[in-house]
Enzyme design. Structure first.
Site, PDB file in Angstrom:
ATOM      1  N   GLU A  91       0.789  -1.231   0.000  1.00  0.00           N
ATOM      2  CA  GLU A  91       0.000   0.000   0.000  1.00  0.00           C
ATOM      3  C   GLU A  91       0.823   1.284   0.000  1.00  0.00           C
ATOM      4  O   GLU A  91       0.363   2.301  -0.499  1.00  0.00           O
ATOM      5  CB  GLU A  91      -0.936  -0.004   1.222  1.00  0.00           C
ATOM      6  CG  GLU A  91      -1.975  -1.100   1.220  1.00  0.00           C
ATOM      7  CD  GLU A  91      -2.995  -0.926   0.113  1.00  0.00           C
ATOM      8  OE1 GLU A  91      -3.469   0.205  -0.103  1.00  0.00           O
ATOM      9  OE2 GLU A  91      -3.303  -1.927  -0.557  1.00  0.00           O
ATOM     10  N   SER A 494     -52.654 -23.738  36.948  1.00  0.00           N
ATOM     11  CA  SER A 494     -52.553 -24.103  38.366  1.00  0.00           C
ATOM     12  C   SER A 494     -51.158 -23.951  38.941  1.00  0.00           C
ATOM     13  O   SER A 494     -50.986 -24.017  40.158  1.00  0.00           O
ATOM     14  CB  SER A 494     -53.025 -25.548  38.558  1.00  0.00           C
ATOM     15  OG  SER A 494     -54.409 -25.641  38.287  1.00  0.00           O
TER      16      SER A 494
END
Length: 851
Positions: A91, A494
């Site tokens: 780069e 229940s």
């Protein structure tokens, strides 16, 4: 003449000088103009890049990770020189010499652009300029952005050292495959750390910043190989590697995880499941989604790696048993077109692209497969991840004879399948698993499987700390991410009754208190409500203990009326079952919706003697710097700070938790719920080597089935039902569906965590009681009817008092006929007359649970 020549050249010189001055002034003006109002580059000195948040199990194993950008931050001093050299060569080979911009590179790029008439426009940006573009500017290709980039790059070079700039670049750059930064990319492409990379692998990574999608390791393999070799040549020419090494590395093939050369790091991670996704949901709410996905948090989860798969498969097995009992084949609903079946390569690729669950490991791993051929009796299949053999893989006729096929119009065939072709067609995508022998695990055959329509959830936690050790939110996370343990709000039926009984016990009632079990009718805006017991029978005066053991609805309603629904509601809210319980009597039977997570957390407070429990999936959260930002356990342990303790002495942990229930009440209720397991509605399904207490729950038409239970240290609960509530069929109650899930899990949990008797408070005074009549018995009494009840010390228990909630019996309710025997008339607390049935006997007791 000479003067003329001097004058002529002097004029030219002046013109050139003036022109250069004008150009310089123009350039200066441009840079001054664009240099104003630029973003501050100084913030980059304190920049903290978005990084992965990781979740670890209680045993320290990495189990999941979350990130918007998958980045593993690597400080500059931990990045090997080889990696830096590869990227600099690819780069910006003059990185260590320039001052932020490279004039020669810019000029070369400009010349190329002119020559190609704008077709070949390249950036010529230095690494410093790329840092500016990635962090502070946009990525558009305009001269204005390039000027700003150069200005900021020059300023940054004056502020930060080169190594810091390189650190920013190498951690921020996108390298494809959702990998940001070199550390994450190294793991993604090679499943290696940066220090393990060879030069050709470093060059591979350095080839990607230009355009990761254009250098895909599979689709653009030749192009990437060419770019990799170019980077290697640059590394050689820049003096970073010797020629011999360059030649050797250049000759190596292009290898990557994506090409199957290395195992993916994801293989070490278990598939994402309900547990870690719930952590994501909760921490995103507590810390903010942005911080969770980018903050690099380290999360220590409470999950037990050994118990989680046991919990998942305990629930899955029950769901599959119910589904196969229905005898209907639905399959996956997916199929492949004929052209995708032409070659093995094609059908494997097409199968891999389908979204079907791959996270099921019930008895054996489940695999996606496609039907390749239908024979006279059998069907040949191709299986993902399983190599073909000479004979092929087959589904025999006997494997389909349990089911009828659901047609496209929703109807079901009248008769069960006889051969594979009755259920399957060529191209159908199915799920299969190996059927193996129980004894030695040898292979028998491949068998068809399907994800059940009925769903459910399971939660298990430490009763003292609230640490969730296992949680399953459905059959398969990849099939449905909806977490039925924490997100599904269903009627508990229940299983809510213990909170009604708790409010009564704290209001002066005892397990031996008598409540009338007789018909009730209540006027409501929707009409007259006539609740019934599950057995459709009435049992007359009955002790509270028997009422909860046999899940008597009418007793519960009368008790709630006596105590007051406002008191019941305050208990439910104190325990965290509801935020606001509507004070209507139907809610005493669990009509209002809640979650399994809340119910299990509430039951934990019964198990630990009545102390507040804050349920948690997370023990601790640390930020990216290792600082603890959340810790669940707030108990005090001064002894833990000492260097040493007396041999045999354990550290003293001081609990600072709120007490939500009297310890005597908690013990009384626990003792009564032991009766549910030993003699009541869960007796057939739960049989464990340590004392267990719990409660079943079933709603009208068996739409919801529940069981929540606990040992002395572990509490666990199960819920099963269709996502869109509908009847599951006769016999699909909590005792039949959920209690077996609890049994499977707890049988293994007890082996690891142990268990013992429930500790009775010192203020308990025990008296023998007849559990059928509530009458006091002598201290030496024995027999099936005798139970030793805890009464509060200092209170003189009163026996023989009967409560009916103030309800008179509806005159049109056929009490006597339903009981099949003579009743007797009693006077209610309001002075009215009511007829109740004869006293209950052991033979008349029946399971309940329907609300």
């Amino acid at each position: 003449m000479f003067r003329f020549i001097l004058s002529f050249f002097g004029g030219i010189f002046t013109a050139i000088t003036m022109s250069l001055a004008m150009v310089a002034l123009s350039i200066g003006a441009v840079f001054w103009m664009y240099g104003r109002d630029l973003p501050s580059h100084e913030s980059l000195a304190q920049y903290t890049p978005p990084t992965i948040s990781r979740i670890y199990s209680g045993q320290g194993r990495l189990i999941d990770e979350f990130a918007k950008e998958r980045r593993l931050f690597a400080p500059a001093d931990t990045i090997p020189d080889l990696i830096k050299q590869a990227f600099i060569s690819a780069e910006d080979k003059n990185f260590y010499q320039h001052e932020g911009y490279d004039l020669r590179g810019i000029a070369a790029a400009a010349i190329d652009a002119v020559r190609s008439r704008g077709r070949d426009v390249r950036g010529a940006s230095t690494i410093t300029q790329q840092v500016m573009k990635n962090f502070l500017l946009s990525g558009d290709r305009r001269a204005e952005r390039k000027i700003k980039e150069i200005i900021l790059a020059a300023r940054l070079e004056e502020t930060l050292p080169k190594e810091k700039i390189l650190e920013l670049y190498l951690n921020e750059i996108f390298l494809g495959q959702n990998s940001y930064g070199v550390a994450a990319a190294s793991q993604t492409y090679f499943n290696k750390t940066l220090g393990e990379l060879a030069p050709h692998e470093a060059a591979f990574l350095a080839s990607l910043p230009k355009a990761p999608s254009d250098f895909h390791p599979v689709r653009r393999k030749k192009r990437l190989l060419s770019r990799r070799n170019f980077v290697l040549r640059e590394m050689f020419e820049n003096g970073y590697i010797p020629k011999a090494e360059y030649e050797a590395e250049k000759a190596l093939p292009l290898r990557s995880v994506q090409n199957g050369d290395f195992e993916s790091f994801k293989a070490e991670l278990p598939p994402r499941d309900y547990f870690t996704d719930e952590i994501r949901r909760q921490l995103s709410e507590n810390f903010g989604e942005g911080e969770f996905f980018t903050g690099g948090l380290t999360v220590r989860a409470t999950i037990d790696n050994e118990m989680q798969p046991i919990a998942a498969n305990a629930l899955r097995l029950q769901l599959e048993q119910y589904d196969r009992g229905r005898g209907v084949w639905r399959g996956t609903g997916e199929s492949l077109p004929a052209e995708a079946l032409e070659t093995e390569e094609k059908w494997r690729a097409a199968l891999a692209d389908l979204r079907v669950p791959r996270d099921i490991d019930l008895e054996n791993q489940w695999y996606p497969a496609v039907v390749l051929q239908i024979g006279d009796n059998d069907a040949r299949i191709g299986i993902e991840g399983v190599e073909e053999d000479a004979d092929g893989h087959w589904i025999p006729a006997k494997d389909v004879q349990w089911a009828r096929k659901r047609l496209e119009n929703g109807n079901v065939t009248k008769r069960k399948a006889r051969v594979a072709g009755d259920l399957l067609s060529v191209g159908d995508v199915v799920l299969v698993r190996r059927m193996t022998a129980d004894g030695n695990g040898s292979f028998i055959r491949w068998t068809l499987r399907q994800v059940p329509q009925v769903q459910g959830g399971f939660v298990a936690m430490d009763a003292d700390t609230g640490r969730v050790i296992a949680m399953q939110g459905g059959f398969s996370y990849q099939s449905s991410v909806f977490n039925r343990a924490t997100q599904a709000r269903r009627q508990p039926g229940s299983s809510f009754k213990p909170f009604v009984y708790a409010s009564a016990l704290d209001s002066g009632y005892s397990p031996a208190t008598i409540v009338v079990d007789a018909p009730i009718e209540i006027d409501t805006p929707q009409g007259v409500w006539r609740p019934k017991n599950a057995s459709h029978k009435f049992y007359g005066p009955t002790p509270l203990r028997t009422g909860i053991e046999q899940s008597r609805n009418l007793m519960t309603i009368r008790l709630a009326q006596e105590v007051g629904m406002d008191v019941v509601g305050s208990y439910a809210e104190r325990f965290g079952v509801y935020d606001n319980l509507s004070p209507v009597l139907a809610n005493a039977l669990g009509a209002q919706e809640t979650t399994l997570y809340q119910m299990v957390s509430a039951y934990a407070m019964f198990a630990n003697g009545g102390e507040r429990v804050q349920p948690t999936l997370v023990d601790r959260v640390q930020d990216r710097y290792g600082r603890t930002v959340y810790q669940h356990d707030q108990r005090l342990c001064n002894d833990c700070k000492q260097v040493s303790l007396t041999p045999g002495q354990a550290p003293r942990v001081i609990s600072n938790r709120e007490r939500v229930m009297d310890p005597v009440t908690a013990y009384q209720l626990t003792s009564m719920m032991r009766g549910v397991v030993e003699r009541g509605t869960a007796r057939k399904a739960v049989n464990l080597p340590v004392p267990i207490a719990g409660k079943t729950g079933t709603t009208n038409d068996e739409k919801d089935a529940w069981f929540v239970g606990f040992s002395s240290n572990i509490v666990a609960g199960c819920y099963i039902g269709f996502d869109t509530p509908r009847a599951m069929g006769r016999g699909s109650g909590g005792g039949a569906l959920c209690a077996p899930v609890f049994q499977r899990f707890m049988s293994q949990a007890i082996k690891k965590y142990g268990g013992g008797d429930f500790k009775a408070p010192d203020s308990c005074v025990f008296i023998n009681i007849d559990r059928f009549t509530g009458a006091r018995l002598s201290d030496g009494a024995s027999g099936n009817n005798v139970v030793s009840e805890c009464f509060r010390d200092g209170e003189e228990p009163i026996f023989g008092i009967m409560f009916d909630g103030g309800f008179a019996m509806g005159g049109d309710l056929p009490l006597v006929e339903e009981l099949g025997g003579g009743g007797r008339e009693v006077t209610t607390s309001t002075g009215k007359k009511a007829v109740v049935g004869p006293k209950a006997t052991f033979g008349t007791l029946s399971s309940g649970g329907l609300y």
